[in-house]
Every structure is written in structure tokens, then in C-alpha cells.
Design an enzyme around this catalytic site. Structure first.
Site, PDB file in Angstrom:
ATOM      1  N   ASP A   1     -21.639  -4.423 -19.842  1.00 28.09           N
ATOM      2  CA  ASP A   1     -22.950  -4.794 -20.373  1.00 28.09           C
ATOM      3  C   ASP A   1     -23.310  -3.900 -21.563  1.00 28.09           C
ATOM      4  O   ASP A   1     -23.867  -4.355 -22.567  1.00 28.09           O
ATOM      5  CB  ASP A   1     -24.020  -4.652 -19.281  1.00 28.09           C
TER       6      ASP A   1
ATOM      7  N   HIS B   1     -25.747  -3.964 -12.271  1.00 23.99           N
ATOM      8  CA  HIS B   1     -24.936  -4.889 -13.065  1.00 23.99           C
ATOM      9  C   HIS B   1     -25.344  -6.290 -12.591  1.00 23.99           C
ATOM     10  O   HIS B   1     -24.761  -6.853 -11.672  1.00 23.99           O
ATOM     11  CB  HIS B   1     -23.446  -4.650 -12.822  1.00 23.99           C
TER      12      HIS B   1
ATOM     13  N   TYR C   1       0.791  -1.233   0.000  1.00 26.19           N
ATOM     14  CA  TYR C   1       0.000   0.000   0.000  1.00 26.19           C
ATOM     15  C   TYR C   1       0.821   1.280   0.000  1.00 26.19           C
ATOM     16  O   TYR C   1       0.462   2.241  -0.709  1.00 26.19           O
ATOM     17  CB  TYR C   1      -0.984  -0.014   1.171  1.00 26.19           C
TER      18      TYR C   1
ATOM     19  N   HIS D   1     -24.918   3.455 -30.655  1.00 27.05           N
ATOM     20  CA  HIS D   1     -25.083   4.167 -29.390  1.00 27.05           C
ATOM     21  C   HIS D   1     -26.255   3.548 -28.641  1.00 27.05           C
ATOM     22  O   HIS D   1     -27.410   3.678 -29.055  1.00 27.05           O
ATOM     23  CB  HIS D   1     -25.296   5.663 -29.634  1.00 27.05           C
TER      24      HIS D   1
ATOM     25  N   ARG E   1     -21.406  -5.055 -24.487  1.00 24.40           N
ATOM     26  CA  ARG E   1     -22.017  -6.268 -25.036  1.00 24.40           C
ATOM     27  C   ARG E   1     -23.230  -5.929 -25.891  1.00 24.40           C
ATOM     28  O   ARG E   1     -23.424  -6.482 -26.983  1.00 24.40           O
ATOM     29  CB  ARG E   1     -22.424  -7.198 -23.886  1.00 24.40           C
TER      30      ARG E   1
ATOM     31  N   GLN F   1     -17.935 -16.639  -3.306  1.00 23.93           N
ATOM     32  CA  GLN F   1     -19.067 -17.190  -2.570  1.00 23.93           C
ATOM     33  C   GLN F   1     -18.826 -18.655  -2.246  1.00 23.93           C
ATOM     34  O   GLN F   1     -18.406 -19.449  -3.085  1.00 23.93           O
ATOM     35  CB  GLN F   1     -20.355 -17.050  -3.392  1.00 23.93           C
TER      36      GLN F   1
ATOM     37  N   ASN G   1     -17.543  -7.773  -7.403  1.00 28.43           N
ATOM     38  CA  ASN G   1     -18.994  -8.003  -7.412  1.00 28.43           C
ATOM     39  C   ASN G   1     -19.522  -8.352  -6.028  1.00 28.43           C
ATOM     40  O   ASN G   1     -18.785  -8.919  -5.219  1.00 28.43           O
ATOM     41  CB  ASN G   1     -19.339  -9.126  -8.400  1.00 28.43           C
TER      42      ASN G   1
ATOM     43  N   ARG H   1     -26.386 -14.570  -0.204  1.00 28.78           N
ATOM     44  CA  ARG H   1     -25.860 -13.342  -0.801  1.00 28.78           C
ATOM     45  C   ARG H   1     -25.497 -12.331   0.283  1.00 28.78           C
ATOM     46  O   ARG H   1     -24.493 -11.638   0.187  1.00 28.78           O
ATOM     47  CB  ARG H   1     -26.909 -12.756  -1.753  1.00 28.78           C
TER      48      ARG H   1
ATOM     49  N   VAL I   1     -20.963  -5.350  -7.831  1.00 28.07           N
ATOM     50  CA  VAL I   1     -20.213  -4.101  -7.952  1.00 28.07           C
ATOM     51  C   VAL I   1     -20.989  -2.874  -7.487  1.00 28.07           C
ATOM     52  O   VAL I   1     -20.397  -1.947  -6.914  1.00 28.07           O
ATOM     53  CB  VAL I   1     -19.697  -3.922  -9.403  1.00 28.07           C
TER      54      VAL I   1
END
Length: 316
Positions: A148, A175, A62, A168, A151, A79, A117, A85, A119
């Protein structure tokens, strides 16, 4: 220009590699709880420098983040089998409780870019921890739906036979499964998709839309099912965001950030088109969505708000 990356798993390492391949920055410092892993990744990536751009890549701790303009946070825990969750969120929040102060003690002026995540929630928590150091939430952003959105544009470009750079379109909200593809606002050459399809005498029917939606929304599931993890796409997204931050490019990106002044989303951290510059988020640009998309965005915000609220009253 120095960039820090905390967490040298597949995503952190792919991000460093994408930065080198794109020639973003001048020095990359990799930090990981497993110092041997950080050194191995740094060496492997540095050996690609002669084939790409003149960057320095090294492992560090650091204190060596001093002077970094951007620090990417890709650290976290996976996980466990049978883990809820909320339990995963609590464990990753405890990881961030250590990471964020450690970064800001040595790089107090850095923009924090969260990739871990989930996120949106992790970015929200990182902003809370950073506030203790006087860092405004605009300087704590997440990768959000940047990938996303890419994609969505790539698949629309493939469908119409157009370079994705000239499509566009945006994906907003979480997310995750509740994300919203803003079909109503998608354009090519200033034309709506329906107009472009008519001019080009191409078809974009409901079946095409459902297939594209599934391939965007469930892309991670498909990739993870085939090879166990996603990292090339998100690594490239990180490189793009870092480039914008380092050079104050004032780009429109669907990063996630704490939202203010947008009905139904106020106080929630999620992705909308944001004007992004050297100091992080400069402005939030709400889209004019149709009724179905607006309902989807409200639902996405509600899911994220509930998840964030669920952490209150715990040890956090």
C-alpha cells in the site's frame, strides 16, 4: 542463503519469481500441500534463472527448510460463498496451527514473513503459535502495508512527475479498508506535498487527494475485478522485505508486527514504520499524525483488536 516459501498459489509463486528476478538469496525451497503444484512452479521459475540471477529453486518438504533464514508463509484457504469473515479466519487459523510448528521444528532460527490475508490478524496468530517455540513476536512479521505504501508513493510520483523512489510517504494501520494514508507526513525532497506543489507550480487539490486515496485503498478490488487476483505487486514487496532480512539492511518498512508502547495500538498487530534488520523488527517508529489521521489509526487498531478478540472462545 536459503529462503522457504510455504504455499505455492499465485502470491507464493510470484514471490519466488520476484526473488529470482531480484537476485535475492541463493536457494529457494517451495512447499505446498499439493506437491505436484510446488514442483511445477519450482521448475517453471528455475527455467528463468539463466535470464536473471544464479539461484536454485526447488520443491521440498518441511525438513528441507533446515538452515533457512527467512520463511515466507503464503498458505491459506480462500473464502467460500456465504462464509463469514470469522469463519474464514478460523479456517486459516487452523491452517497456520499446522504450518507454523512445522516450519519452526526444522528452521527454529528463521524469521517468519506472513503474507496470507487478512495479513494483520494472521501475523498476530502466527506469533501466538510461534511463541510456543520460544520465538519472540519481533521475529514474526507480516507484509502489512508495504505494498500500500508503494502504491501511495507511486501515485504521488506519477501526479508530480517524480521518480517514486524519491517520494517519502507511508500507509499505516490495517492492510485493508481502514488503512490510513499519512498525507501530513508525506515529503518530496524534504518538502511537504503542499510546499513541493507550490515550488513546482503544480496543483494538489482535494479531488486529486480523493482519487489517489481511492486508487491506493481500493487497488486490490480494482485489480481483482479485472483479472481475479493480485500477485505481482505483493510478490515484489515480499522480495524487498526478504532482501532486507537476509542482509540486515536496517530499512524502514511498513510491515505489520505486534505493537508495544504506542497509545491505542498496544498489543495489536498492524503496520507502522518499523526498523527492520536481520532478526526482524528492531524498533517501531510512530508517525506524528494529524488529528484526522490519528483518529483513523485508532479506528483501524480497534477493528483489528475486535477481529482478534472474536477468535477467543472458539476452538482456537
Amino acid at each position: 542463503m536459503k529462503i522457504g516459501i510455504v504455499g505455492c498459489g499465485m502470491v507464493g509463486s510470484a514471490s519466488a519469481y520476484a526473488l529470482v528476478m531480484s537476485g535475492v538469496g541463493r536457494e529457494i525451497v517451495l512447499i505446498d500441500l499439493n506437491r505436484e503444484r510446488a514442483e511445477a512452479e519450482a521448475n517453471d521459475i528455475y527455467h528463468a534463472v539463466p535470464f536473471a540471477h544464479p539461484l536454485t529453486v526447488r520443491a521440498g518438504d518441511y525438513p528441507e527448510l533446515a538452515g533457512a533464514k527467512v520463511v515466507v508463509i503464503a498458505g491459506g484457504v480462500a473464502q467460500k460463498s456465504g462464509e463469514t469473515r470469522l469463519q474464514l479466519l478460523q479456517r486459516n487459523a487452523n491452517v497456520f496451527r499446522q504450518i507454523v510448528p512445522s516450519v519452526l521444528r526444522h528452521a527454529p532460527e528463521a524469521v517468519l514473513l506472513v503474507v496470507t490475508n487478512p495479513v494483520d490478524i494472521m501475523t498476530h496468530l502466527a506469533a501466538n503459535f510461534a511463541a510456543d517455540f520460544g520465538v519472540p513476536p519481533t521475529r514474526v512479521i507480516g507484509s502489512g502495508t508495504t505494498l500500500d505504501t508503494a502504491r501511495f508513493r507511486a501515485l504521488l510520483g506519477r501526479h508530480f512527475g517524480v521518480d517514486a523512489h524519491h517520494v517519502h510517504a507511508y500507509v499505516v494501520g490495517e492492510h485493508g479498508d481502514s488503512e490510513v494514508l499519512a498525507w501530513s507526513q508525506a515529503t518530496i525532497a524534504g518538502l511537504s506535498l503542499e510546499e513541493f506543489a507550490r515550488v513546482q507550480r503544480q496543483e494538489l487539490n482535494e479531488s486529486h487527494r480523493r482519487q489517489i486515496d481511492d486508487n491506493v485503498r481500493r487497488a486490490a478490488y480494482h485489480i481483482i475485478g479485472g483479472k481475479g487476483a493480485t500477485y505481482y505487486g505483493i510478490g515484489s514487496a515480499v522480495a524487498r522485505i526478504v532482501d532486507v532480512l537476509l542482509h540486515d539492511q536496517r530499512a524502514i518498512l511498513t510491515v505489520c508486527a505486534r505493537i508495544g508502547g504506542v497509545p491505542a495500538c498496544d498489543g495489536v498487530t498492524l503496520a507502522l514504520p518499523h526498523l527492520v534488520g536481520g532478526a526482524g523488527v528492531m524498533a517501531t517508529l510512530p508517525l506524528t499524525l494529524d488529528a484526522t489521521e490519528q483518529a483513523g489509526l485508532r479506528r483501524s487498531a480497534s477493528i483489528l483488536r475486535e477481529a482478534t478478540e472474536s477468535l477467543k472462545g472458539t476452538s482456537l
